[in-house]
Design a protein around this motif. Structure first.
Motif, PDB file in Angstrom:
ATOM      1  N   ASN A 178      -3.700   2.926  -5.252  1.00  0.00           N
ATOM      2  CA  ASN A 178      -3.865   3.173  -6.690  1.00  0.00           C
ATOM      3  C   ASN A 178      -4.645   2.014  -7.316  1.00  0.00           C
ATOM      4  OD1 ASN A 178      -2.717   5.800  -6.868  1.00  0.00           O
ATOM      5  ND2 ASN A 178      -0.677   4.877  -6.614  1.00  0.00           N
ATOM      6  N   GLU A 179      -4.132   1.378  -8.386  1.00  0.00           N
ATOM      7  CA  GLU A 179      -4.893   0.322  -9.052  1.00  0.00           C
ATOM      8  C   GLU A 179      -4.794  -1.025  -8.346  1.00  0.00           C
ATOM      9  OE1 GLU A 179      -0.770   0.286 -10.650  1.00  0.00           O
ATOM     10  OE2 GLU A 179      -2.301   1.826 -10.325  1.00  0.00           O
ATOM     11  N   SER A 180      -3.997  -1.087  -7.281  1.00  0.00           N
ATOM     12  CA  SER A 180      -3.768  -2.357  -6.588  1.00  0.00           C
ATOM     13  C   SER A 180      -4.740  -2.540  -5.426  1.00  0.00           C
ATOM     14  CB  SER A 180      -2.337  -2.421  -6.048  1.00  0.00           C
ATOM     15  OG  SER A 180      -1.411  -2.355  -7.102  1.00  0.00           O
ATOM     16  N   GLU A 211      -9.498   0.584 -11.070  1.00  0.00           N
ATOM     17  CA  GLU A 211      -8.647   1.110 -12.153  1.00  0.00           C
ATOM     18  C   GLU A 211      -9.122   2.435 -12.729  1.00  0.00           C
ATOM     19  OE1 GLU A 211      -8.357  -2.042 -14.951  1.00  0.00           O
ATOM     20  OE2 GLU A 211      -7.087  -3.297 -13.669  1.00  0.00           O
ATOM     21  N   GLY A 253     -10.076  -5.437  -8.809  1.00  0.00           N
ATOM     22  CA  GLY A 253      -9.196  -4.364  -9.283  1.00  0.00           C
ATOM     23  C   GLY A 253      -9.780  -3.606 -10.456  1.00  0.00           C
ATOM     24  N   ASN A 302       5.230  -3.266   3.193  1.00  0.00           N
ATOM     25  CA  ASN A 302       5.239  -4.719   3.141  1.00  0.00           C
ATOM     26  C   ASN A 302       5.956  -5.264   4.369  1.00  0.00           C
ATOM     27  OD1 ASN A 302       3.944  -4.926   0.584  1.00  0.00           O
ATOM     28  ND2 ASN A 302       5.868  -4.314  -0.398  1.00  0.00           N
ATOM     29  N   SER A 360      -6.625   5.910  -3.002  1.00  0.00           N
ATOM     30  CA  SER A 360      -6.329   5.119  -1.803  1.00  0.00           C
ATOM     31  C   SER A 360      -7.615   4.883  -1.032  1.00  0.00           C
ATOM     32  CB  SER A 360      -5.320   5.835  -0.918  1.00  0.00           C
ATOM     33  OG  SER A 360      -5.834   7.109  -0.506  1.00  0.00           O
ATOM     34  N   LEU A 370      -4.968  -4.842  -2.101  1.00  0.00           N
ATOM     35  CA  LEU A 370      -4.079  -5.648  -1.272  1.00  0.00           C
ATOM     36  C   LEU A 370      -4.850  -6.236  -0.090  1.00  0.00           C
ATOM     37  CD1 LEU A 370      -1.231  -2.981  -1.118  1.00  0.00           C
ATOM     38  CD2 LEU A 370      -1.432  -4.860  -2.770  1.00  0.00           C
TER      39      LEU A 370
END
Length: 771
Positions: free
Chosen positions: A71-73, A325, A321, A9, A334, A75
């Motif tokens: 992963n499940e995110s 998942e 998303g 970040n 990824s 961005l």
């Protein structure tokens, strides 16, 4: 194999990996780091510097993105490092700055591919690389190679994309790694979900991945036509959501727009070939989010790498998303959102609008059961979308059938038109059509030849054609146009000016076509009679020459007796003078006799001159007068041949017509009867003439008793140059010209039959000509 996923970040320090994880990673047999970043160039270089310094023996490849997966995110504008460690897999890496996409792919495959290569992961610049050509280059070296990865992005700005190798970052070229192993297991998956909509379209002009025209209009105009101005004006960003879809062998692949050019052409992420059939694509959430893992209930997986199209994220920003998942529930996941994703289906393929994934594992026994997510309950919006799409599909299919049927009709019409044109050319016949609402004329190619007009100048306007008509014939043409309102076919011969003011004799036939009792157009034909009229003129001249010879012969007959009388009187005077008995009274009486005879001979010349003098005006004639004039000419000959003429004419029978032409026809028929009777010796010779009216027709019958005409030739006597007379006694033009004049000038006709003991000719003429 193990994959650890770290998110950098902006507010965090770069050193986000703890010491224990660093040691575990660094102790691995081989390390692959994939950096997916939506940040600026400087930030990416800082992260690369940190990763390459922290893990000096790691192999690092970098892709700029349109979104990152951790992963499940899902961005955006962040950086994700997927660090994968292997125990029995070696890694090789290469970079190419080759400009030609095919050559770049071939170069990387040649450098990296080997016998135990299980997977090639490659990232190529999303703005400068033709993904399809790039993969074709890889396939040219090893078509069986499993390829994953994609074209790099730049958050839909379409300005600058990056690829990286180890600590280096480039805004051109392509990078690739291969995983070589005898134990590594690789499975790949894809999920499309975009649906075709509307009719099939054709790429009509393209060069590789640049499309100039679709269905004959510019690519931008095509999108504007079907998607509207707003979406077309925002291309290429909006075009990502509405790709072109190719369907081949049951495998659908999309082509997303990546660039727009000033000439109205569009650049796509992959090639589109001229003649290729495509559909417009549209997305529906439920089909796009369908889980591709449903095809495999059990899966050996330790890591997932996902390379998914940016269009999916833009189309479903709040639900994307849900698609990730199921993967993250099974193994570390990824990846990034691409400008075009690479997938192997029989051979390396470029896909768009698609989620592609690879599952990797080095431990065969580690089998996981896939957990299938229950489908979402269908919403009213979904049902509405489904219903509307169904309506559109059915309507498109019906329209397609109508289009196919119409094409079949058009093809048949074109074939028939071509046949008609060919027949018209053989017959010197052109066809035409006049639209009465626009006064626009269309016509066949034969008309260009008839009027000697250059086809490149197009069809002349109605008004130009009208002024090509000889001035004296224009009134006739306008009158015929009014007559056409009866819906029947009408014909008219007129004179028109061709090239260099050449006079053409044209027969125009036409018929009005009505729509709901309203005249909409006139269709018709054009026949060039110029050559025929020239032949007619020659025949007429020959006929006149023959008739003039006949006239001279008649004059000779008329003059024979008076000349004999003058000769006898002259001899008498000479003898009386020699004998000395010539008196003044004898001289005076003989002179008066000779003067009277010569005056009668001069009158005969006047009669013949008046008879041969032509006129272009109709006049009212009485039958008695006609036959009196005729027998002034031919009467002496008939008397000399001992032929009796019987005439039966209705009193005060008159006709409005061309007098001289009718007289010539009657003399020709009577002269033929005279010749036929010449050798008759055992009976009285007769010519019977009868004239009367019947059912609005004038009828003239001329019959002889010369034995008739041989039945084997009677049907040919009106043909040109056909004669039954001896050589040098007939041209065979008299009856042909008589019939032609009657039909074309006197609104009549002539027929023949054998009747009683001879031939009977019947002339009929329309009584309505008397006006």
């Amino acid at each position: 194999m193990q994959t650890r996923i770290y998110v950098f970040n902006k507010q965090d320090t770069l050193d986000i990996i703890n010491i224990n994880e660093k040691e575990e990673i660094d102790s691995a047999f081989s390390i692959l780091i994939q950096l997916f970043s939506g940040e600026d160039e400087k930030r990416i270089e800082q992260i690369l510097d940190y990763l390459s310094t922290t893990f000096p023996k790691a192999t690092i490849i970098t892709a700029s993105t349109d979104g990152e997966i951790a992963n499940e995110s899902v961005l955006t504008e962040s950086s994700v490092a997927a660090i994968s460690t292997f125990t029995d897999t070696t890694i090789e890496i290469a970079y190419t700055k080759e400009i030609e996409s095919f050559d770049a792919g071939r170069e990387l495959a040649e450098k990296l591919s080997c016998e135990n290569t299980k997977l090639l992961i490659t990232f190529a610049n999303g703005l400068h690389c033709n993904g399809e050509e790039f993969l074709n280059g890889i396939g040219s070296v090893n078509a069986d190679l499993v390829v994953a990865g994609g074209l790099t992005g730049d958050n839909a700005k379409f300005q600058k994309c990056y690829v990286g190798i180890n600590s280096k970052l480039y805004d051109r070229g392509a990078v690739a790694i291969v995983l070589n192993s005898n134990k590594l297991q690789v499975d790949n998956f894809y999920s499309f979900g975009w649906q075709t909509i509307g009719l099939k379209h054709t790429i009509t002009k393209a060069k590789k991945n640049r499309v100039y025209t679709i269905d004959g209009i510019s690519a931008v105009a095509f999108y504007k036509k079907y998607l509207g101005d707003e979406i077309a004006n925002l291309l290429p960003e909006t075009g990502i959501e509405f790709p072109l879809i190719i369907e081949k062998d049951g495998f659908k692949k999309a082509r997303a727009i990546t660039s727009k050019y000033e000439d109205g052409s569009l650049g796509f992420a992959g090639n589109l070939n001229e003649g290729e059939k495509v559909y417009l694509g549209i997305g529906k959430a439920e089909t796009i989010l369908s889980n591709p893992l449903q095809r495999s209930h059990h899966l050996n997986v330790e890591s997932f790498f996902i390379y998914s199209c940016m269009a999916r994220r833009h189309f479903l920003p709040d639900r994307i998303g849900e698609e990730i998942e199921p993967f993250a529930a099974l193994a570390p996941t990824s990846g990034f959102f691409t400008y075009g994703e690479f997938f192997t289906h029989k051979k390396p393929e470029l896909l768009n609008q698609t989620l592609t994934a690879v599952a990797l594992s080095e431990t065969p026994e580690k089998v996981k059961k896939t957990h299938l997510k229950q489908p979402s309950k269908t919403t009213t919006t979904d049902r509405t979308f489904q219903a509307l799409r169904h309506i559109l599909d059915v309507t498109s299919q019906e329209l397609h059938l109508q289009t196919v049927f119409q094409k079949k009709i058009n093809d048949e019409l074109e074939a028939k038109t071509a046949t008609l044109d060919a027949v018209g050319e053989m017959a010197n016949l052109g066809h035409w059509e006049l639209d009465l609402s626009t006064m626009k004329i269309s016509w066949s190619n034969m008309n260009y030849k008839i009027f000697n007009i250059d086809p490149s100048n197009g069809v002349p306007s109605y008004f130009k054609l009208f002024h090509m008509v000889v001035k004296e014939d224009r009134k006739k043409l306008l009158q015929t146009k009014k007559i056409l309102l009866d819906g029947e076919i009408h014909s008219l011969e007129i004179r028109m000016k061709g090239k260099d003011d050449t006079i053409l004799h044209i027969l125009i036939s036409g018929k009005i076509v009505f729509n709901q009792n309203k005249p909409v157009k006139i269709i018709g034909t054009i026949l060039d009679l110029t050559d025929i009229r020239m032949q007619d003129a020659l025949l007429i001249q020959q006929s006149k020459s023959a008739q003039m010879g006949e006239m001279i012969n008649m004059v000779a007959h008329q003059w024979r007796q008076p000349l004999n009388a003058i000769s006898a009187a002259a001899i008498k005077l000479s003898m009386q003078n020699e004998m000395g008995i010539l008196t003044e009274n004898e001289i005076e009486s003989t002179s008066k006799f000779i003067e009277n005879v010569t005056q009668r001979m001069s009158q005969t010349i006047n009669d013949f001159m008046n008879f041969t003098k032509s006129t272009n005006k109709k006049e009212r004639i009485v039958f008695d007068e006609i036959f009196n004039d005729i027998f002034q000419i031919i009467g002496t000959q008939l008397e000399n041949h001992n032929i009796t003429v019987n005439i039966d004419i209705e009193k005060e029978n008159a006709l409005y017509t061309y007098k001289k032409e009718l007289e010539h026809i009657l003399i020709n028929i009577i002269a033929n009867a005279r010749d036929a009777l010449e050798n008759i010796k055992d009976k009285d010779k007769e010519i019977n003439i009868k004239a009367y009216t019947k059912e609005k027709l004038f009828v003239i019958k001329i019959a002889d008793n010369a034995g008739g005409i041989d039945e084997s030739i009677i049907n040919r006597i009106f043909e040109p140059y056909f004669t039954t007379k001896e050589t040098n006694k007939g041209t065979g033009l008299g009856l042909y010209m008589s019939k032609k004049i009657l039909q074309e000038h006197l609104s009549g006709d002539i027929f023949v039959r054998n009747y009683n003991d001879g031939a009977e000719f019947t002339i009929i003429m329309d009584i309505e000509n008397e006006k």
